[in-house]
Design a protein around this motif. Structure first.
Motif, PDB file in Angstrom:
ATOM      1  N   THR A  98       0.834  -1.210   0.000  1.00  0.00           N
ATOM      2  CA  THR A  98       0.000   0.000   0.000  1.00  0.00           C
ATOM      3  C   THR A  98       0.865   1.255   0.000  1.00  0.00           C
ATOM      4  OG1 THR A  98      -1.770  -1.136   1.189  1.00  0.00           O
ATOM      5  CG2 THR A  98      -1.789   1.263   1.251  1.00  0.00           C
ATOM      6  N   VAL A  99       1.914   1.248   0.826  1.00  0.00           N
ATOM      7  CA  VAL A  99       2.813   2.401   0.919  1.00  0.00           C
ATOM      8  C   VAL A  99       3.511   2.645  -0.420  1.00  0.00           C
ATOM      9  CG1 VAL A  99       4.912   3.288   2.012  1.00  0.00           C
ATOM     10  CG2 VAL A  99       3.165   2.160   3.395  1.00  0.00           C
ATOM     11  N   SER A 100       4.016   1.574  -1.050  1.00  0.00           N
ATOM     12  CA  SER A 100       4.679   1.709  -2.350  1.00  0.00           C
ATOM     13  C   SER A 100       3.705   2.225  -3.409  1.00  0.00           C
ATOM     14  CB  SER A 100       5.261   0.358  -2.790  1.00  0.00           C
ATOM     15  OG  SER A 100       6.319  -0.032  -1.955  1.00  0.00           O
ATOM     16  N   THR A 101       2.467   1.745  -3.343  1.00  0.00           N
ATOM     17  CA  THR A 101       1.446   2.209  -4.296  1.00  0.00           C
ATOM     18  C   THR A 101       1.200   3.703  -4.141  1.00  0.00           C
ATOM     19  OG1 THR A 101       0.341   0.058  -4.380  1.00  0.00           O
ATOM     20  CG2 THR A 101      -0.969   1.980  -5.006  1.00  0.00           C
ATOM     21  N   HIS A 102       1.058   4.155  -2.905  1.00  0.00           N
ATOM     22  CA  HIS A 102       0.853   5.585  -2.676  1.00  0.00           C
ATOM     23  C   HIS A 102       2.051   6.400  -3.155  1.00  0.00           C
ATOM     24  CE1 HIS A 102      -2.413   5.039   0.676  1.00  0.00           C
ATOM     25  NE2 HIS A 102      -2.895   4.906  -0.547  1.00  0.00           N
ATOM     26  N   ALA A 103       3.266   5.885  -2.925  1.00  0.00           N
ATOM     27  CA  ALA A 103       4.472   6.598  -3.371  1.00  0.00           C
ATOM     28  C   ALA A 103       4.509   6.724  -4.888  1.00  0.00           C
ATOM     29  CB  ALA A 103       5.720   5.873  -2.862  1.00  0.00           C
ATOM     30  N   VAL A 104       4.146   5.652  -5.590  1.00  0.00           N
ATOM     31  CA  VAL A 104       4.132   5.684  -7.058  1.00  0.00           C
ATOM     32  C   VAL A 104       3.069   6.658  -7.564  1.00  0.00           C
ATOM     33  CG1 VAL A 104       3.687   4.343  -9.135  1.00  0.00           C
ATOM     34  CG2 VAL A 104       5.058   3.362  -7.332  1.00  0.00           C
ATOM     35  N   LEU A 105       1.910   6.654  -6.926  1.00  0.00           N
ATOM     36  CA  LEU A 105       0.839   7.561  -7.347  1.00  0.00           C
ATOM     37  C   LEU A 105       1.240   9.023  -7.143  1.00  0.00           C
ATOM     38  CD1 LEU A 105      -2.240   5.617  -5.926  1.00  0.00           C
ATOM     39  CD2 LEU A 105      -1.713   5.989  -8.339  1.00  0.00           C
ATOM     40  N   VAL A 106       1.940   9.294  -6.047  1.00  0.00           N
ATOM     41  CA  VAL A 106       2.442  10.653  -5.808  1.00  0.00           C
ATOM     42  C   VAL A 106       3.478  11.019  -6.868  1.00  0.00           C
ATOM     43  CG1 VAL A 106       3.720  12.122  -4.210  1.00  0.00           C
ATOM     44  CG2 VAL A 106       1.963  10.569  -3.337  1.00  0.00           C
ATOM     45  N   LEU A 107       4.387  10.096  -7.159  1.00  0.00           N
ATOM     46  CA  LEU A 107       5.397  10.338  -8.196  1.00  0.00           C
ATOM     47  C   LEU A 107       4.753  10.603  -9.553  1.00  0.00           C
ATOM     48  CD1 LEU A 107       8.218   7.745  -7.443  1.00  0.00           C
ATOM     49  CD2 LEU A 107       8.520  10.211  -7.702  1.00  0.00           C
ATOM     50  N   LYS A 108       3.742   9.818  -9.889  1.00  0.00           N
ATOM     51  CA  LYS A 108       3.054  10.010 -11.171  1.00  0.00           C
ATOM     52  C   LYS A 108       2.480  11.418 -11.256  1.00  0.00           C
ATOM     53  CE  LYS A 108      -1.111   8.754 -13.679  1.00  0.00           C
ATOM     54  NZ  LYS A 108      -2.434   8.122 -13.547  1.00  0.00           N
ATOM     55  N   SER A 109       1.804  11.851 -10.200  1.00  0.00           N
ATOM     56  CA  SER A 109       1.224  13.189 -10.175  1.00  0.00           C
ATOM     57  C   SER A 109       2.291  14.263 -10.330  1.00  0.00           C
ATOM     58  CB  SER A 109       0.459  13.384  -8.859  1.00  0.00           C
ATOM     59  OG  SER A 109      -0.036  14.699  -8.749  1.00  0.00           O
TER      60      SER A 109
ATOM     61  N   GLY B 131      12.047  -1.948 -10.267  1.00  0.00           N
ATOM     62  CA  GLY B 131      12.046  -2.916  -9.172  1.00  0.00           C
ATOM     63  C   GLY B 131      10.680  -3.129  -8.537  1.00  0.00           C
ATOM     64  N   VAL B 132       9.788  -2.131  -8.624  1.00  0.00           N
ATOM     65  CA  VAL B 132       8.473  -2.296  -7.982  1.00  0.00           C
ATOM     66  C   VAL B 132       7.661  -3.401  -8.652  1.00  0.00           C
ATOM     67  CG1 VAL B 132       8.375   0.120  -7.225  1.00  0.00           C
ATOM     68  CG2 VAL B 132       7.271  -0.531  -9.373  1.00  0.00           C
ATOM     69  N   PHE B 133       7.938  -3.676  -9.938  1.00  0.00           N
ATOM     70  CA  PHE B 133       7.217  -4.761 -10.611  1.00  0.00           C
ATOM     71  C   PHE B 133       7.596  -6.118 -10.006  1.00  0.00           C
ATOM     72  CE2 PHE B 133       7.709  -1.672 -14.319  1.00  0.00           C
ATOM     73  CZ  PHE B 133       6.472  -1.091 -14.095  1.00  0.00           C
ATOM     74  N   ARG B 134       8.857  -6.246  -9.602  1.00  0.00           N
ATOM     75  CA  ARG B 134       9.325  -7.507  -9.013  1.00  0.00           C
ATOM     76  C   ARG B 134       8.899  -7.634  -7.550  1.00  0.00           C
ATOM     77  NH1 ARG B 134      14.423  -5.656  -9.725  1.00  0.00           N
ATOM     78  NH2 ARG B 134      14.972  -5.314 -11.897  1.00  0.00           N
ATOM     79  N   ASN B 135       8.922  -6.515  -6.840  1.00  0.00           N
ATOM     80  CA  ASN B 135       8.713  -6.552  -5.392  1.00  0.00           C
ATOM     81  C   ASN B 135       7.247  -6.615  -4.992  1.00  0.00           C
ATOM     82  OD1 ASN B 135      11.487  -6.367  -5.141  1.00  0.00           O
ATOM     83  ND2 ASN B 135      11.467  -4.141  -4.987  1.00  0.00           N
ATOM     84  N   GLY B 136       6.361  -6.364  -5.918  1.00  0.00           N
ATOM     85  CA  GLY B 136       4.940  -6.439  -5.610  1.00  0.00           C
ATOM     86  C   GLY B 136       4.304  -5.082  -5.396  1.00  0.00           C
ATOM     87  N   ILE B 137       3.213  -4.844  -6.109  1.00  0.00           N
ATOM     88  CA  ILE B 137       2.497  -3.569  -6.020  1.00  0.00           C
ATOM     89  C   ILE B 137       1.090  -3.800  -6.547  1.00  0.00           C
ATOM     90  CG2 ILE B 137       3.081  -2.665  -8.322  1.00  0.00           C
ATOM     91  CD1 ILE B 137       3.648   0.050  -6.931  1.00  0.00           C
ATOM     92  N   THR B 138       0.159  -2.941  -6.212  1.00  0.00           N
ATOM     93  CA  THR B 138      -1.214  -3.109  -6.672  1.00  0.00           C
ATOM     94  C   THR B 138      -1.310  -2.828  -8.172  1.00  0.00           C
ATOM     95  OG1 THR B 138      -1.786  -0.796  -6.265  1.00  0.00           O
ATOM     96  CG2 THR B 138      -2.089  -2.358  -4.433  1.00  0.00           C
TER      97      THR B 138
END
Length: 356
Positions: free
Chosen positions: A155-166, A189-196
């Motif tokens: 969840t934390v990684s997902t939020h970080a990616v969404l913030v980065l995208k914005s 690396g997020v594709f390997r480590n798991g993300i929503t």
């Protein structure tokens, strides 16, 4: 007062009857045994002055964690609260908290709440430009999040990616063209480590937005992006994900190292050709252009034989008969004509296809 006149807004304003509310609450309490729930006392609405007071106290280290949790609660409570938080500049303050406290000091207390806030309260383009000038570690601090070990890491990684995208979508080109190699390594690396799934699409959007700059394409290839994108496509993702993946692969296959990495994966040609006529016109466009680049610049006998064996040639032939855009048929016909001698014995070509 004459009938045609109406009461002024001031006279129509309702005044809360606190005595009546207290009497009702007392009655609810007395009848709790009958399943009656006490009516809660309504909270006073949030105003900008309260938010500014929170931000003023926010920089006190002893109060910081309590305040960031309070801000997260306010952000999730209502749209009205979020408007006040945006107007007060909360997003900038929270980003600086992540960069200056969490990232620099290696602390994760409050990190999850901070990213949750940024998921609801976005920074404006003007604030972002100023922030990048004040602190050059904002993007690094967000990619650092991917390597943290938290209980709710996905969840934390997902939020970080969404913030980065914005942020990437609002950033000036000078920011995009200076993204460092480590940024792409961590993003891949997020594709390997798991993300929503939402996070996956956001990461792909970031990569696609960075592709117009040639240096970024090289950095992505060096980070192993081509291989990971092919692996991701094998998982049969949703339509939007496929369109994003093929869009990025097209850009990466425009450089020699990208094509080499694409061909080093035994499933590259197969997975791209398989998507023809099965996803969307946008996916067809990217897929046919990828195959065109491969054939034009890397069309060795081995590659052309692989295209025959995995069904890419038959998919191109099918496209000629399909109800699709004429330019796609022209591109397929061009590929088939260019390598007719190598593929002329393919049953799908038959006698109906003329190379000239």
């Amino acid at each position: 007062m004459p009938r045609h006149q109406t009461a002024s807004p001031k006279r129509l304003r309702l005044t809360p009857n606190h005595t009546l509310r207290r009497l009702i609450q007392a009655w609810c309490t007395d009848n709790a045994s009958h399943g009656i729930h006490r009516i809660p006392t309504p909270k006073p609405p949030l105003d900008k002055a309260q938010v500014l007071k929170l931000l003023k106290d926010f920089w006190n280290p002893k109060l910081q964690l309590n305040i960031i949790r309070k801000i997260e609660f306010l952000a999730t409570e209502s749209e009205g609260n979020r408007k006040y938080l945006v107007d007060a500049g909360v997003a900038k303050a929270v980003l600086l908290f992540i960069a200056n406290r969490c990232y620099k000091e290696g602390l994760v207390d409050g990190l999850e709440e901070a990213l949750s806030i940024l998921h609801f309260v976005r920074i404006s383009s003007e604030e972002l430009s100023l922030l990048f000038m004040e602190n050059d570690q904002i993007i690094d601090s967000l990619t650092w999040v991917f390597g943290c070990k938290l209980q709710n890491q996905i969840t934390v990684s997902t939020h970080a990616v969404l913030v980065l995208k914005s942020m990437i979508q609002k950033a000036h080109s000078s920011v995009l063209e200076t993204l460092n190699p480590d940024f792409f390594k961590k993003l891949v690396g997020v594709f390997r480590n798991g993300i929503t799934q939402q996070g996956t699409n956001a990461a792909l959007h970031i990569m696609l937005d960075a592709c117009p700059w040639g240096r970024n394409r090289v950095k992505m290839v060096d980070a192993g992006a081509v291989y990971e994108l092919i692996e991701l496509e094998f998982e049969a993702p949703e339509k939007k994900t496929t369109e994003l993946i093929l869009g990025i692969l097209f850009h990466l296959c425009s450089c020699a190292d990208g094509r080499a990495q694409f061909l080093s994966h035994k499933g590259g040609i197969f997975v791209v050709s398989k998507k023809l006529l099965r996803v969307s016109p946008s996916a067809d466009d990217r897929a046919i252009l990828i195959l065109s680049l491969i054939c034009k610049y890397s069309g060795t006998n081995m590659v052309l034989q692989e295209m025959l064996e995995v069904g890419a040639v038959s998919r191109l032939c099918t496209l000629l008969q399909a109800d699709c855009a004429p330019y796609l048929k022209d591109k397929a016909r061009q590929i088939l004509r260019s390598h007719f001698e190598e593929w002329k014995n393919c049953p799908c070509l038959g006698n109906s296809f003329h190379p000239r």
